[in-house]
Enzyme design. Structure first.
Site, PDB file in Angstrom:
ATOM      1  N   ASN A  40      96.064  17.417  72.273  1.00 14.26           N
ATOM      2  CA  ASN A  40      97.293  16.902  71.543  1.00 14.26           C
ATOM      3  C   ASN A  40      97.151  17.211  70.024  1.00 14.26           C
ATOM      4  O   ASN A  40      96.330  16.934  69.459  1.00 14.26           O
ATOM      5  CB  ASN A  40      97.389  15.409  71.473  1.00 14.26           C
ATOM      6  CG  ASN A  40      98.416  14.811  70.773  1.00 14.26           C
ATOM      7  OD1 ASN A  40      99.475  15.506  70.407  1.00 14.26           O
ATOM      8  ND2 ASN A  40      98.357  13.355  70.461  1.00 14.26           N
ATOM      9  N   LYS A  68      99.207  17.261  67.759  1.00 14.68           N
ATOM     10  CA  LYS A  68     100.140  16.280  66.849  1.00 14.68           C
ATOM     11  C   LYS A  68     101.001  17.167  65.820  1.00 14.68           C
ATOM     12  O   LYS A  68     101.375  18.032  66.537  1.00 14.68           O
ATOM     13  CB  LYS A  68      99.173  15.385  65.993  1.00 14.68           C
ATOM     14  CG  LYS A  68      98.073  14.717  66.929  1.00 14.68           C
ATOM     15  CD  LYS A  68      97.643  13.791  66.076  1.00 14.68           C
ATOM     16  CE  LYS A  68      96.472  12.773  67.051  1.00 14.68           C
ATOM     17  NZ  LYS A  68      95.993  11.831  66.457  1.00 14.68           N
ATOM     18  N   HIS A  86     102.451   7.026  72.750  1.00 14.12           N
ATOM     19  CA  HIS A  86     101.034   7.335  71.700  1.00 14.12           C
ATOM     20  C   HIS A  86     101.242   6.215  70.626  1.00 14.12           C
ATOM     21  O   HIS A  86     102.649   5.894  70.000  1.00 14.12           O
ATOM     22  CB  HIS A  86     101.370   8.589  71.232  1.00 14.12           C
ATOM     23  CG  HIS A  86      99.730   8.995  70.439  1.00 14.12           C
ATOM     24  ND1 HIS A  86      99.483   8.528  69.301  1.00 14.12           N
ATOM     25  CD2 HIS A  86      98.903   9.795  71.085  1.00 14.12           C
ATOM     26  CE1 HIS A  86      98.345   8.916  68.828  1.00 14.12           C
ATOM     27  NE2 HIS A  86      97.991   9.792  69.803  1.00 14.12           N
ATOM     28  N   GLU A 136     100.910   6.323  67.695  1.00 16.37           N
ATOM     29  CA  GLU A 136     101.223   6.880  66.510  1.00 16.37           C
ATOM     30  C   GLU A 136     102.913   6.923  66.252  1.00 16.37           C
ATOM     31  O   GLU A 136     103.414   6.464  65.518  1.00 16.37           O
ATOM     32  CB  GLU A 136     100.866   8.148  65.881  1.00 16.37           C
ATOM     33  CG  GLU A 136      99.400   8.299  65.792  1.00 16.37           C
ATOM     34  CD  GLU A 136      98.657   9.585  66.061  1.00 16.37           C
ATOM     35  OE1 GLU A 136      99.573  10.499  66.362  1.00 16.37           O
ATOM     36  OE2 GLU A 136      97.623   9.806  65.586  1.00 16.37           O
ATOM     37  N   GLU A 147      94.098   4.689  74.952  1.00 17.60           N
ATOM     38  CA  GLU A 147      93.750   4.991  73.743  1.00 17.60           C
ATOM     39  C   GLU A 147      93.520   3.780  72.717  1.00 17.60           C
ATOM     40  O   GLU A 147      94.696   3.364  72.108  1.00 17.60           O
ATOM     41  CB  GLU A 147      94.853   6.107  73.166  1.00 17.60           C
ATOM     42  CG  GLU A 147      94.623   7.252  74.050  1.00 17.60           C
ATOM     43  CD  GLU A 147      95.270   8.334  73.057  1.00 17.60           C
ATOM     44  OE1 GLU A 147      94.571   9.392  73.279  1.00 17.60           O
ATOM     45  OE2 GLU A 147      96.068   8.320  72.218  1.00 17.60           O
ATOM     46  N   GLY A 150      91.414   9.291  65.613  1.00 17.04           N
ATOM     47  CA  GLY A 150      91.304   9.873  64.478  1.00 17.04           C
ATOM     48  C   GLY A 150      90.180   9.297  63.481  1.00 17.04           C
ATOM     49  O   GLY A 150      90.114   9.676  62.302  1.00 17.04           O
ATOM     50  N   SER A 163      88.767   9.852  69.401  1.00 15.44           N
ATOM     51  CA  SER A 163      87.503  10.634  68.722  1.00 15.44           C
ATOM     52  C   SER A 163      86.669  11.241  69.815  1.00 15.44           C
ATOM     53  O   SER A 163      85.513  11.222  69.484  1.00 15.44           O
ATOM     54  CB  SER A 163      86.847   9.665  68.050  1.00 15.44           C
ATOM     55  OG  SER A 163      87.595   9.124  67.012  1.00 15.44           O
TER      56      SER A 163
END
Ligand code: PEP
Length: 220
Positions: A9, A11, A97, A99, A146, A152, A183
């Site tokens: 991914n 991003k 996701h 985010e 996740e 991250g 990670s």
């Protein structure tokens, strides 16, 4: 044969030149990439690179994914990219996701609409969940666990806990492949993929370095 999913991914990263450089390095290892057995390697670049990535990987065993899709079908929705458009270039789409949930206010209701539109156009959703209690819409077959604290941060979940959460998710659903994300690096990937509950990994930051991503594929 059951697949082991390895998803990159990117991003919202990379200029066009940076993406070309990434591809040059990655493709220079095409011989290794041809013989991956049960590994399903999926690249999720930004929308702007899907066309060029598709022309490079069309007819190969490397698959492409979008990182998002519109909650609406085609039509008057300025700025949106819909499932029908994505299907021209990709087989998968990441949905849910954290985010997007946190920065763009995506709700369970909106995510269900996205899943339905992905399925309508023959895209396989890679549906991200933050824990065992996250709602999973009907029709989803690939889920990525996740945990937000691991994304991250350089601090992955422990393999033991990831294994337990994945087991709990599978216990409540039929026909689900559950991946781990957060990670992941070439050094720790095998700690997750050795579990028979974890059917692959979703990789963010570490996938931006093509050599590191190649090593993740190799070590998974
Ligand atoms: C992700 O964005 O899905 C992710 C897992 O990121 P990272 O690997 O950088 O933690």
């Amino acid at each position: 044969m059951e697949k082991l999913y390895i998803v990159a991914n990117f991003k919202s990263n990379m200029t066009n030149n940076e993406a070309k450089n990434w591809l040059d390095v990655f493709i220079s290892h095409k011989q290794e990439l041809k013989n991956m057995g049960d590994k399903e390697v999926i690249l999720a670049p930004t929308f702007t690179f899907l066309l060029s990535f598709n022309s490079v990987f069309s007819g190969t065993n490397i698959k492409l994914s979008a990182q998002n899709l519109s909650p609406f079908d085609e039509g008057a929705f300025t700025g949106e990219v819909n499932g029908k458009q994505i299907k021209d270039f990709a087989d998968y789409v990441i949905i849910g996701h954290s985010e997007r949930r946190n920065n763009f206010g995506e709700t369970d209701e909106m995510l269900t609409k996205k899943v339905n539109l992905a399925l309508k156009y023959g895209l396989t959703p890679i549906f991200c969940v933050q824990g065992k209690d996250t709602n999973i819409p009907q029709g989803v077959n690939v889920v990525a666990y996740e945990p937000v604290f691991a994304i991250g941060t350089g601090t992955p979940d422990t393999p033991e806990n990831a294994d337990k959460v994945c087991e709990d998710i599978i216990a409540n659903h039929d026909n689900l492949s559950v991946l781990y994300g957060g990670s992941v690096t070439s050094d720790n990937v095998a700690n997750f993929t050795k579990s028979d509950k974890i059917k692959g990994v979703l990789v963010g930051g570490a996938s931006l370095d093509p050599m590191e991503f190649l090593n993740i594929i190799k070590n998974a």
